[in-house]
Motif scaffolding. Structure first.
Motif, short mmCIF file in Angstrom:
data_model
loop_
_atom_site.label_atom_id
_atom_site.label_comp_id
_atom_site.label_asym_id
_atom_site.label_seq_id
_atom_site.Cartn_x
_atom_site.Cartn_y
_atom_site.Cartn_z
N ALA A 1 3.33 -4.62 4.66
CA ALA A 1 3.58 -3.32 5.26
C ALA A 1 5.06 -3.14 5.56
CB ALA A 1 2.77 -3.16 6.54
N GLU B 1 2.87 10.17 7.80
CA GLU B 1 1.94 9.09 7.53
C GLU B 1 0.51 9.52 7.86
OE1 GLU B 1 3.21 5.49 9.38
OE2 GLU B 1 4.99 5.31 8.13
N ARG C 1 -3.43 3.74 1.40
CA ARG C 1 -2.40 3.55 2.41
C ARG C 1 -1.18 4.40 2.09
NH1 ARG C 1 2.18 0.59 2.08
NH2 ARG C 1 3.20 0.08 4.05
N GLN D 1 2.08 3.36 7.36
CA GLN D 1 1.19 2.50 8.15
C GLN D 1 -0.17 3.15 8.39
OE1 GLN D 1 2.20 -0.66 8.82
NE2 GLN D 1 3.89 0.01 7.53
N ARG E 1 -4.70 2.50 12.94
CA ARG E 1 -4.09 2.86 11.66
C ARG E 1 -5.08 3.45 10.67
NH1 ARG E 1 -0.12 -2.39 10.75
NH2 ARG E 1 1.34 -1.92 12.45
#
Length: 343
Positions: free
Chosen positions: A24, A35, A209, A212, A248
Motif C-alpha cells: 500500500a 479514494e 483498491r 487505501q 478501508r
C-alpha cells in the motif's frame, strides 16, 4: 478440501493482507484522485429479464475509465444510465453515439466472475462493435469456458485472442491467480481475485483498491454451509476483516437471488436473506470488535424475478434483510441505470 491444499490456499489468500503496509505504501493514487468508488448499474436482475442482467461499471471516483463487473447486459444498461444522467463528465465522442462512446472508450476492460450466460450475454452480443484489445480478467476456469463455449465460431465468432482459429483478438483473456494483486491498465484501480462456490461451478470475487480504499464485488455464490465442505466465504472473510477494522472497506456487493421461503435444495448455489445475514455474522465475528460492520454499504443484486402473480421477490428480500439485520449495515438496492457513490 485436504489440509495441505487448504493450507496453500489460505497462504495465498492471506498474503496480500499480511503485506498490506508494504504494497500500500508503494502504490500511488493520481494527484487529487479521491479514494472512493463510483458504481453504475447496467443490469441488476438474476435472470429472466434479458435486458437487465448482472452487469456493473466501477471506477475510482473522478477516474476517466471504468472496469466492467460482469456483463450480462451492457448496451441497454448504458442507455438507461445515460437517461438517468450518468457519464456526464466523460468527453463526447466525435464519431460515436453517447452510448457507443461509453461502451468503446470509457470501459477499460471486464472482470467476469463466472461464465454463466446471464453474466456474459451483453459482452458477447456487443463484441461485434467494440474496439481495441480490452482485457477480460477471470479465473482460468472462467476464461476457458468463455473460449470453449462461446468464442468458438459456433456459438459466436472468436473475438478473443486464443482458441478456435481465426482468433480476432478484440479481447485479451487475462488469467488471474487467486490472491495475487494486479493493476487495471488505464485506471487507478488494482485488483485481486478469489474463488467462490456456486453449485457445480467455481465463481469468483474481485477485491478492488484505489489508494487505501477497497471494494469487494462477489459473483454468484452459495453459503459455505451448503458448499460441500468448502470454506471459500470464510477464507474471504479472513481477507476482508483487516480492511473492515481499518475502515478501508468502502462497500461489499453480493447476491441475494431468492427469498427465504425457497428451500435450500432449490438454491443451486445462491443466497437468501437468511443465508446472507449468517455470512455477514461470520464476517463480523472474524472482524471482532463491537458492531464492526456498522454503516458498511452492502449492495444487493442478482435478485431473480418471479412469474408468479402477486409475488415481488425484490420487495420480499428487502423486507427480510431489514427484519433480520442486527449488524447496522446499509443495504442498497440499485435499479438499472442508477449510479451509486461509495461512500
Amino acid at each position: 478440501m485436504r489440509p495441505s491444499l487448504r493450507h496453500r490456499l489460505l497462504s495465498c489468500l492471506f498474503a496480500p493482507v499480511l503485506l498490506l503496509g508494504a504494497w500500500a505504501a508503494q502504490a500511488q493514487t493520481p494527484t487529487g484522485q479521491a479514494e472512493n468508488f463510483e458504481l453504475v448499474a447496467l443490469g441488476v436482475a438474476g435472470g429472466l429479464e434479458d435486458g437487465n442482467l448482472s452487469s456493473y461499471l466501477v471506477r475510482a471516483r473522478g477516474d476517466a475509465h471504468y472496469l466492467g463487473l460482469d456483463a450480462g447486459t451492457v448496451l441497454p444498461g448504458i442507455a438507461r444510465a445515460l437517461d438517468k444522467g450518468a457519464f456526464a463528465d466523460l468527453p463526447p465522442g466525435q464519431d460515436a453515439t453517447p452510448q457507443g462512446q461509453v461502451f468503446r472508450e470509457a470501459i477499460a476492460g471486464y472482470f467476469i466472475s463466472h461464465a454463466h450466460l446471464d453474466h456474459v450475454e451483453g459482452l458477447l452480443i456487443a463484441a461485434t462493435d467494440d474496439t481495441g484489445h480490452k482485457p477480460i480478467y477471470g479465473l482460468a476456469s472462467t476464461l476457458d469456458s468463455l473460449s470453449r463455449d462461446y468464442f468458438n465460431w459456433t456459438a459466436w465468432p472468436n473475438f478473443a485472442d486464443r482458441g478456435a482459429a481465426p482468433a480476432l483478438g478484440r479481447y485479451r483473456l487475462t488469467e488471474t491467480v487467486p490472491g495475487q494483486w494486479f493493476q487495471i491498465p488505464g485506471t487507478a484501480l488494482s485488483a485481486s481475485v478469489y474463488p467462490l462456490s456456486h453449485d457445480k461451478l467455481t465463481s469468483s470475487m474481485v477485491l478492488l483498491r484505489t489508494g487505501q480504499a477497497y471494494y469487494a464485488y462477489f459473483g454468484d455464490t452459495g453459503p459455505d454451509a451448503l458448499s460441500g465442505g468448502q470454506h471459500r466465504l470464510a477464507d474471504i472473510w479472513q481477507v476482508l476483516a483487516p480492511l473492515v477494522r481499518a475502515h478501508r472497506l468502502k462497500g461489499l456487493q453480493i447476491e441475494v437471488s431468492l427469498p427465504n421461503d425457497v428451500a435450500d435444495a432449490q438454491l443451486f448455489g445462491h443466497l437468501t436473506p437468511a443465508w446472507l445475514l449468517k455470512e455477514l455474522d461470520a464476517l463480523a465475528t472474524t472482524t471482532g470488535g463491537r458492531q464492526p460492520l456498522a454503516g458498511l454499504p452492502v449492495v444487493v443484486g442478482h435478485i431473480k424475478p418471479s412469474l408468479v402473480a402477486g409475488r415481488d421477490p425484490r420487495s420480499l428480500i428487502r423486507q427480510q434483510l431489514a427484519d433480520g439485520s442486527r449488524l447496522g449495515v446499509r443495504f442498497l438496492f440499485p435499479e438499472q441505470g442508477d449510479t451509486v457513490l461509495l461512500p
